[in-house]
Design a protein around this motif. Structure first.
Motif, PDB file in Angstrom:
ATOM      1  N   ARG A 182       0.873  -1.279  -0.002  1.00  0.00           N
ATOM      2  CA  ARG A 182      -0.022  -0.038  -0.116  1.00  0.00           C
ATOM      3  C   ARG A 182       0.825   1.320   0.040  1.00  0.00           C
ATOM      4  NH1 ARG A 182      -2.381   1.024   5.761  1.00  0.00           N
ATOM      5  NH2 ARG A 182      -2.467   3.038   4.806  1.00  0.00           N
ATOM      6  N   GLY A 183       0.207   2.157  -0.501  1.00  0.00           N
ATOM      7  CA  GLY A 183       0.999   3.684  -0.363  1.00  0.00           C
ATOM      8  C   GLY A 183       1.032   4.145   0.760  1.00  0.00           C
ATOM      9  N   PRO A 184       2.019   5.036   1.053  1.00  0.00           N
ATOM     10  CA  PRO A 184       2.143   5.643   2.332  1.00  0.00           C
ATOM     11  C   PRO A 184       1.015   6.417   2.919  1.00  0.00           C
ATOM     12  CG  PRO A 184       3.206   7.131   0.820  1.00  0.00           C
ATOM     13  CD  PRO A 184       2.920   5.676   0.232  1.00  0.00           C
ATOM     14  N   ASP A 185       0.772   6.752   4.281  1.00  0.00           N
ATOM     15  CA  ASP A 185      -0.235   7.527   4.931  1.00  0.00           C
ATOM     16  C   ASP A 185       0.036   8.740   4.720  1.00  0.00           C
ATOM     17  OD1 ASP A 185      -1.721   5.077   5.431  1.00  0.00           O
ATOM     18  OD2 ASP A 185      -0.715   4.894   7.501  1.00  0.00           O
ATOM     19  N   ALA A 186      -0.978   9.568   4.690  1.00  0.00           N
ATOM     20  CA  ALA A 186      -0.740  10.979   4.976  1.00  0.00           C
ATOM     21  C   ALA A 186      -1.561  11.710   6.195  1.00  0.00           C
ATOM     22  CB  ALA A 186      -0.931  11.762   3.610  1.00  0.00           C
ATOM     23  N   GLU A 187      -1.156  12.807   6.481  1.00  0.00           N
ATOM     24  CA  GLU A 187      -1.957  13.549   7.841  1.00  0.00           C
ATOM     25  C   GLU A 187      -2.220  15.054   7.232  1.00  0.00           C
ATOM     26  OE1 GLU A 187      -1.376  12.918  11.806  1.00  0.00           O
ATOM     27  OE2 GLU A 187      -0.639  15.092  11.833  1.00  0.00           O
ATOM     28  N   GLU A 188      -3.199  15.696   7.518  1.00  0.00           N
ATOM     29  CA  GLU A 188      -3.467  16.993   7.132  1.00  0.00           C
ATOM     30  C   GLU A 188      -4.344  17.580   8.325  1.00  0.00           C
ATOM     31  OE1 GLU A 188      -5.243  17.669   3.481  1.00  0.00           O
ATOM     32  OE2 GLU A 188      -3.753  16.406   2.368  1.00  0.00           O
ATOM     33  N   THR A 189      -4.488  18.788   8.446  1.00  0.00           N
ATOM     34  CA  THR A 189      -4.976  19.411   9.671  1.00  0.00           C
ATOM     35  C   THR A 189      -6.575  20.117   9.229  1.00  0.00           C
ATOM     36  OG1 THR A 189      -3.222  19.905  10.869  1.00  0.00           O
ATOM     37  CG2 THR A 189      -5.056  20.985  11.550  1.00  0.00           C
ATOM     38  N   ILE A 190      -7.646  19.746   9.830  1.00  0.00           N
ATOM     39  CA  ILE A 190      -8.786  20.385   9.691  1.00  0.00           C
ATOM     40  C   ILE A 190      -9.421  21.220  10.856  1.00  0.00           C
ATOM     41  CG2 ILE A 190      -9.681  18.654   8.021  1.00  0.00           C
ATOM     42  CD1 ILE A 190     -11.438  17.433  10.167  1.00  0.00           C
ATOM     43  N   LEU A 191      -9.940  22.360  10.319  1.00  0.00           N
ATOM     44  CA  LEU A 191     -10.460  23.491  11.151  1.00  0.00           C
ATOM     45  C   LEU A 191     -11.979  23.262  11.649  1.00  0.00           C
ATOM     46  CD1 LEU A 191      -9.601  25.809  13.209  1.00  0.00           C
ATOM     47  CD2 LEU A 191      -9.866  27.339  11.378  1.00  0.00           C
ATOM     48  N   LEU A 192     -12.624  23.111  12.780  1.00  0.00           N
ATOM     49  CA  LEU A 192     -13.808  22.792  13.012  1.00  0.00           C
ATOM     50  C   LEU A 192     -14.270  24.052  13.941  1.00  0.00           C
ATOM     51  CD1 LEU A 192     -13.906  18.787  13.598  1.00  0.00           C
ATOM     52  CD2 LEU A 192     -14.476  20.200  11.052  1.00  0.00           C
ATOM     53  N   SER A 193     -15.786  24.121  13.372  1.00  0.00           N
ATOM     54  CA  SER A 193     -16.269  25.351  14.738  1.00  0.00           C
ATOM     55  C   SER A 193     -16.580  24.246  15.818  1.00  0.00           C
ATOM     56  CB  SER A 193     -17.500  25.645  13.959  1.00  0.00           C
ATOM     57  OG  SER A 193     -18.452  24.488  13.950  1.00  0.00           O
ATOM     58  N   PRO A 194     -16.866  25.007  17.002  1.00  0.00           N
ATOM     59  CA  PRO A 194     -17.128  24.410  18.225  1.00  0.00           C
ATOM     60  C   PRO A 194     -18.362  23.642  18.213  1.00  0.00           C
ATOM     61  CG  PRO A 194     -16.200  26.480  18.935  1.00  0.00           C
ATOM     62  CD  PRO A 194     -16.323  26.451  17.199  1.00  0.00           C
ATOM     63  N   GLU A 195     -19.240  24.085  17.324  1.00  0.00           N
ATOM     64  CA  GLU A 195     -20.488  23.485  17.175  1.00  0.00           C
ATOM     65  C   GLU A 195     -20.460  22.168  16.501  1.00  0.00           C
ATOM     66  OE1 GLU A 195     -20.771  27.612  18.149  1.00  0.00           O
ATOM     67  OE2 GLU A 195     -19.980  26.536  16.219  1.00  0.00           O
ATOM     68  N   THR A 196     -19.622  22.069  15.215  1.00  0.00           N
ATOM     69  CA  THR A 196     -19.537  20.882  14.725  1.00  0.00           C
ATOM     70  C   THR A 196     -18.866  19.746  15.414  1.00  0.00           C
ATOM     71  OG1 THR A 196     -19.448  22.419  12.489  1.00  0.00           O
ATOM     72  CG2 THR A 196     -18.424  20.240  12.359  1.00  0.00           C
ATOM     73  N   ALA A 197     -17.775  20.305  16.075  1.00  0.00           N
ATOM     74  CA  ALA A 197     -17.064  19.249  16.949  1.00  0.00           C
ATOM     75  C   ALA A 197     -17.907  18.673  17.940  1.00  0.00           C
ATOM     76  CB  ALA A 197     -15.902  19.904  17.637  1.00  0.00           C
ATOM     77  N   ARG A 198     -18.945  19.446  18.411  1.00  0.00           N
ATOM     78  CA  ARG A 198     -19.589  18.998  19.561  1.00  0.00           C
ATOM     79  C   ARG A 198     -20.838  18.171  19.185  1.00  0.00           C
ATOM     80  NH1 ARG A 198     -22.269  23.756  21.390  1.00  0.00           N
ATOM     81  NH2 ARG A 198     -23.878  23.189  19.784  1.00  0.00           N
ATOM     82  N   ASP A 199     -21.564  18.464  17.935  1.00  0.00           N
ATOM     83  CA  ASP A 199     -22.744  17.828  17.401  1.00  0.00           C
ATOM     84  C   ASP A 199     -22.319  16.720  16.259  1.00  0.00           C
ATOM     85  OD1 ASP A 199     -24.214  19.471  19.230  1.00  0.00           O
ATOM     86  OD2 ASP A 199     -24.531  21.269  17.639  1.00  0.00           O
ATOM     87  N   GLY A 200     -21.349  16.915  15.482  1.00  0.00           N
ATOM     88  CA  GLY A 200     -20.885  16.184  14.404  1.00  0.00           C
ATOM     89  C   GLY A 200     -21.671  16.516  13.282  1.00  0.00           C
ATOM     90  N   GLY A 201     -21.500  15.825  12.344  1.00  0.00           N
ATOM     91  CA  GLY A 201     -22.174  15.929  11.053  1.00  0.00           C
ATOM     92  C   GLY A 201     -21.354  16.003   9.851  1.00  0.00           C
ATOM     93  N   PRO A 202     -21.801  16.356   8.682  1.00  0.00           N
ATOM     94  CA  PRO A 202     -21.129  16.261   7.589  1.00  0.00           C
ATOM     95  C   PRO A 202     -20.103  17.825   7.273  1.00  0.00           C
ATOM     96  CG  PRO A 202     -23.408  16.923   6.968  1.00  0.00           C
ATOM     97  CD  PRO A 202     -23.432  16.635   8.291  1.00  0.00           C
ATOM     98  N   PHE A 203     -19.051  17.463   6.992  1.00  0.00           N
ATOM     99  CA  PHE A 203     -17.996  18.672   6.549  1.00  0.00           C
ATOM    100  C   PHE A 203     -17.496  18.521   5.250  1.00  0.00           C
ATOM    101  CE2 PHE A 203     -13.526  20.141   7.306  1.00  0.00           C
ATOM    102  CZ  PHE A 203     -13.876  21.482   7.736  1.00  0.00           C
ATOM    103  N   ALA A 204     -17.314  19.578   4.551  1.00  0.00           N
ATOM    104  CA  ALA A 204     -16.906  19.593   3.243  1.00  0.00           C
ATOM    105  C   ALA A 204     -15.447  19.897   3.203  1.00  0.00           C
ATOM    106  CB  ALA A 204     -17.473  20.626   2.259  1.00  0.00           C
ATOM    107  N   TYR A 205     -14.455  19.059   2.763  1.00  0.00           N
ATOM    108  CA  TYR A 205     -12.925  19.249   2.537  1.00  0.00           C
ATOM    109  C   TYR A 205     -12.306  18.986   1.189  1.00  0.00           C
ATOM    110  CZ  TYR A 205      -8.287  18.710   4.426  1.00  0.00           C
ATOM    111  OH  TYR A 205      -6.998  18.926   4.380  1.00  0.00           O
TER     112      TYR A 205
END
Length: 269
Positions: A182-205
């Motif tokens: 398999r290919g190598p893993d990668a890591e990126e950072t996403i910035l969530l609002s407090p509400e999205t982090a708390r309640d969850g749900g879809p996030f466009a990236y």
């Protein structure tokens, strides 16, 4: 060495996506291929510059380092970059050899081995490996008659380096059912609002390196520093097997009031 901008060499902008960078390289590589420019002695030097620019801009890590130098030093970025990266560093992991072989099959041009030995002389070397369902290859540089340059592998150690690379690739973790590494893993950072982090749900990236748009399902109660795994969305495999995984590291956006309080606290401390 002349001052030049890798983006200008490839004819793409600094915000060009990975696909645009590759398409720009394919077009120029075909245009300046030595077999199509036998009456133009300058085409080989132009092709070497195009190869170097693509090898840097097609690799997210090298591209990021170059972009940082470009912001800091402007037209002097190329000189600073070459002080820290040898030919061996620049071309490591590049798919240039695959693109040249595609042109060779499609248009009857010479393949990468013959062309690159014309470009770089005996300081250029290809290698192939296979085993346990894995096939692959690549190229690298080592010191020529004038002695090894900084960061290059001396000729006497060439085969040892090839064996080491092949062993590492063959011993990589196998993805079940594929028969390939398999290919190598990668890591990126996403910035969530407090509400999205708390309640969850879809996030466009948007994965810029692959020019892919995703909708990520954020689980409720997501915490700062937590990693969300996206299977098969990492970097592609060197041997053509499935890519690795992408990990999205969560950063939670602070409310404006908290930012103001933190700023005032720093002023009074």
């Amino acid at each position: 060495m002349t001052q030049e901008d890798y983006y200008q060499v490839l004819g793409v902008g600094p915000d060009a996506a990975a696909r645009e960078i590759k398409e720009g390289y394919r077009k120029l590589a075909f245009q300046y291929h030595p077999d199509r420019n036998k009456d133009n002695p300058d085409s080989s030097e132009r092709m070497k510059r195009i190869n170097e620019a693509y090898a840097v801009l097609s690799d997210p890590s090298k591209k990021g380092a170059y972009d940082d130098l470009r912001r800091r030093f402007g037209s002097g970025a190329h000189q600073h970059f070459r002080q820290n990266y040898s030919d061996q560093d620049i071309f490591k992991g590049s798919d240039i050899n695959q693109i040249f072989e595609e042109m060779a099959r499609s248009f009857g041009l010479r393949g990468v081995d013959a062309i690159f030995k014309d470009f770089y002389g005996q300081g250029y070397q290809t290698f192939q490996f296979k085993g346990s369902g894995i096939r692959g290859g690549g190229f690298f540089f080592f010191g020529g008659p004038g002695g090894p340059r900084a960061g290059r592998v001396p000729h006497s150690r060439t085969m040892g380096v090839i064996d080491q690379i092949a062993r590492q690739l063959l011993e990589k973790k196998m993805r079940p059912g594929t028969g390939g590494a398999r290919g190598p893993d990668a890591e990126e950072t996403i910035l969530l609002s407090p509400e999205t982090a708390r309640d969850g749900g879809p996030f466009a990236y948007h994965i810029k390196a692959q020019n892919k748009k995703l909708v990520v399902k954020i689980p409720p109660g997501t915490r700062e520093g937590q990693r969300i795994r996206l299977a098969g969305m990492g970097r592609p495999s060197f041997a053509g097997s499935p890519p690795g995984d992408l990990y999205l590291k969560v950063k939670i956006r602070k409310p404006l009031l908290d930012k103001v309080k933190g700023f005032l606290a720093r002023l009074t401390s």
